[in-house]
Design an enzyme around this catalytic site. Structure first.
Site, short mmCIF file in Angstrom:
data_model
loop_
_atom_site.label_atom_id
_atom_site.label_comp_id
_atom_site.label_asym_id
_atom_site.label_seq_id
_atom_site.Cartn_x
_atom_site.Cartn_y
_atom_site.Cartn_z
N ARG A 160 0.82 -1.22 0.00
CA ARG A 160 0.00 0.00 0.00
C ARG A 160 0.85 1.27 0.00
O ARG A 160 0.35 2.35 -0.20
CB ARG A 160 -0.96 -0.01 1.20
CG ARG A 160 -2.18 -0.87 0.91
CD ARG A 160 -3.06 -1.02 2.13
NE ARG A 160 -2.50 -1.94 3.09
CZ ARG A 160 -2.99 -2.15 4.31
NH1 ARG A 160 -4.06 -1.47 4.70
NH2 ARG A 160 -2.43 -3.02 5.12
N HIS A 209 -1.74 -4.95 -4.25
CA HIS A 209 -2.61 -3.79 -4.05
C HIS A 209 -2.62 -2.90 -5.29
O HIS A 209 -3.66 -2.38 -5.68
CB HIS A 209 -2.17 -3.01 -2.81
CG HIS A 209 -2.99 -1.79 -2.58
ND1 HIS A 209 -4.35 -1.83 -2.36
CD2 HIS A 209 -2.66 -0.47 -2.60
CE1 HIS A 209 -4.82 -0.60 -2.24
NE2 HIS A 209 -3.81 0.25 -2.38
N LYS A 218 -14.71 6.43 -2.06
CA LYS A 218 -14.23 6.40 -0.66
C LYS A 218 -13.21 7.50 -0.45
O LYS A 218 -12.43 7.80 -1.33
CB LYS A 218 -13.59 5.03 -0.40
CG LYS A 218 -12.96 4.85 0.97
CD LYS A 218 -12.34 3.45 1.11
CE LYS A 218 -10.86 3.45 0.85
NZ LYS A 218 -10.25 2.12 1.01
N1 LIG Z 1 -0.10 -0.65 5.85
C1 LIG Z 1 -0.84 0.46 5.81
N2 LIG Z 1 -1.83 0.65 6.68
C2 LIG Z 1 -2.58 1.77 6.63
N3 LIG Z 1 -2.42 2.75 5.75
C3 LIG Z 1 -1.42 2.61 4.88
C4 LIG Z 1 -0.60 1.47 4.85
N4 LIG Z 1 0.30 1.61 3.86
C5 LIG Z 1 0.05 2.80 3.29
N5 LIG Z 1 -0.97 3.40 3.90
C6 LIG Z 1 -1.55 4.71 3.60
O1 LIG Z 1 -2.68 4.56 2.74
C7 LIG Z 1 -2.84 5.75 1.99
C8 LIG Z 1 -3.02 5.44 0.52
O2 LIG Z 1 -4.35 5.30 0.28
P1 LIG Z 1 -4.88 5.45 -1.22
O3 LIG Z 1 -6.37 5.32 -1.09
O4 LIG Z 1 -4.26 4.34 -2.02
O5 LIG Z 1 -4.47 6.83 -1.67
C9 LIG Z 1 -1.58 6.58 2.15
O6 LIG Z 1 -1.86 7.66 3.00
C10 LIG Z 1 -0.63 5.62 2.84
O7 LIG Z 1 0.25 6.27 3.68
O1 LIG Z 2 -9.69 -2.68 5.94
P1 LIG Z 2 -9.10 -1.32 5.76
O2 LIG Z 2 -8.28 -0.89 6.97
O3 LIG Z 2 -10.11 -0.28 5.42
O4 LIG Z 2 -8.03 -1.38 4.59
C1 LIG Z 2 -8.23 -2.09 3.42
C2 LIG Z 2 -8.48 -1.16 2.26
O5 LIG Z 2 -7.35 -0.28 2.08
C3 LIG Z 2 -6.87 -0.40 0.75
O6 LIG Z 2 -7.48 0.54 -0.09
P2 LIG Z 2 -6.91 2.03 -0.19
O7 LIG Z 2 -7.44 2.83 0.96
O8 LIG Z 2 -5.45 2.03 -0.37
O9 LIG Z 2 -7.63 2.59 -1.47
P3 LIG Z 2 -7.38 2.14 -3.00
O10 LIG Z 2 -7.72 0.68 -3.09
O11 LIG Z 2 -8.34 3.00 -3.77
O12 LIG Z 2 -5.95 2.42 -3.32
C4 LIG Z 2 -7.30 -1.78 0.31
O13 LIG Z 2 -7.38 -1.86 -1.10
C5 LIG Z 2 -8.63 -1.95 0.96
O14 LIG Z 2 -9.65 -1.38 0.17
MG LIG Z 3 -8.80 -0.42 -1.66
MG LIG Z 4 -4.21 2.35 -2.05
#
Ligand SMILES: Nc1ncnc2c1ncn2[C@@H]1O[C@H](COP(=O)(O)O)[C@@H](O)[C@H]1O
Ligand SMILES: O=P(O)(O)OC[C@H]1O[C@H](OP(=O)(O)OP(=O)(O)O)[C@H](O)[C@@H]1O
Ligand SMILES: [Mg+2]
Ligand SMILES: [Mg+2]
Length: 328
Positions: free
Chosen positions: A107, A141, A206
């Site tokens: 991610r 991802h 989202k």
């Molecule tokens: N392992 C992770 N847990 C929670 N958030 C994470 C992790 N790795 C990266 N991220 C954060 O997620 C967002 C990206 O979200 P998008 O919806 O793909 O833009 C970014 O802020 C990372 O720092």
């Molecule tokens: O269970 P959670 O803690 O909510 O995390 C899981 C979610 O986070 C990631 O999406 P992300 O937010 O990176 O968005 P994206 O798929 O649009 O990049 C992943 O693809 C799931 O949808």
């Molecule tokens: Mg997602």
């Molecule tokens: Mg993402």
């Protein structure tokens, strides 16, 4: 579990499957499916927490497959994998294949703001430098992570496997079902899931105000009065899918089920799922599901037969395209 159909092609002496501590049950199931015993390896820790790897059988000239998803504890599991790879390389293994069905740090696939790392690329560099000849992974991802590697990488998907769980119900009543992507990153995945079942899709917009927190803004597509199947790659905190399920239910969905490849299930994820309006959660065993997380709503489908078939084909230089590749 039965042996692979074409296992007679395997030069058995040439193939060794090794397990780290991340998902030994999956490694055992893959070895069983291949009709071989797991290779002899000890992966322990010294008193100071450093990792101690001992490979207790000759791997000289052999094709070694190390099965080690880099799930929680991510850093320990990643380091185990890198050290096992180094050990195999120094023991003159012919090829070292890293089977990483869940790719930790995926991610962190890009810089979302200034001065951020791209940790998914760093992990690719580490795997390559440790001596990997090939990486086999599943439902990354971000598909672009494939391009972080300059060694062969096989990117498989469990989407066909997950969709087959819903096949009978959805095939009989296609107008009553809709596949929903819980965010924009999941649209292609949801599209291919829907294609297998000949269903329509809807897309959730989202937002993530901060890490591990998500909000549903809007839904594009028709879902009222339908059974919604939310399709995702990862369930981590379960915030994304619980919020999505609640929104769909509150806005007229008949029922909500979940299909996701990787059950990370951090913190209170299982409790939140159990208390949610979600009917059932179908995941795979890319990540080991500990006893305390085996709640009634979660159904696990094994990827072991698919991985075994892929290893079988890779090891005998057969084509794997069409087996369960990305986009198929
Ligand atoms: N392992 C992770 N847990 C929670 N958030 C994470 C992790 N790795 C990266 N991220 C954060 O997620 C967002 C990206 O979200 P998008 O919806 O793909 O833009 C970014 O802020 C990372 O720092
Ligand atoms: O269970 P959670 O803690 O909510 O995390 C899981 C979610 O986070 C990631 O999406 P992300 O937010 O990176 O968005 P994206 O798929 O649009 O990049 C992943 O693809 C799931 O949808
Ligand atoms: Mg997602
Ligand atoms: Mg993402």
């Amino acid at each position: 579990m039965s042996e692979c159909s074409s296992s007679s092609h395997i030069k058995r002496g040439d193939l060794v499957v090794l397990a780290g501590n991340s998902n030994p049950d999956l490694a055992e199931a893959v070895a069983k499916s291949l009709g071989i015993k797991l290779g002899e390896v000890e992966v322990k820790k010294f008193a100071d927490s450093e990792i101690n790897v001992k490979i207790n059988e000759a791997v000289r000239g052999k094709d070694v497959y190390i099965i080690q998803p880099t799930s929680y504890p991510t850093n320990d599991n990643l380091m185990e994998l890198l050290i096992m790879t180094d050990a195999c390389k120094r023991a003159s293994a012919g090829y070292v294949n890293l089977v990483v069905p869940y790719y930790g740090y995926a991610r962190q696939d890009r810089k979302t703001r200034g001065r951020e790392p791209i940790s998914a690329k760093l992990v690719a560099n580490l795997m390559t430098v440790s001596g990997a000849d090939r990486v086999i992974t599943m439902d990354l991802h971000a598909g672009q992570i494939q391009g972080y590697f300059d060694i062969p990488l096989d990117h498989f998907t469990a989407i066909r496997l997950l969709s087959s769980y819903f096949k009978e119900k959805a095939f009989d009543n296609p107008d009553e079902y809709v596949v929903v992507s819980p965010d924009l990153g999941g649209v292609t995945r949801a599209r291919s899931f829907a294609d297998y079942l000949k269903l329509t899709i809807a897309i959730i917009e989202k937002r993530r105000p901060r890490p591990n927190v998500s909000e549903v803004m809007n839904v594009i597509g028709d879902f009222e009065g339908k059974h919604c199947i939310l399709v995702d790659d990862i369930i981590d905190t379960a915030g994304t899918i619980c919020n999505a399920a609640n929104y769909l239910k509150e806005h007229g969905a008949k029922e909500v089920s979940i299909a996701a490849t990787h059950g990370v299930l951090s913190g209170n994820a299982c409790e939140n799922l159990e208390n949610s309006c979600v009917k059932e959660v179908v995941i795979t065993d890319t990540i080991k599901l500990p006893e305390e997380k085996k709640i009634q709503k979660i159904k696990q489908i094994s990827i072991a037969p698919l991985l075994a078939e892929a290893i079988n084909r890779i090891n005998t230089y057969e084509s794997i395209s069409g087996l369960f590749e990305d986009g198929k």
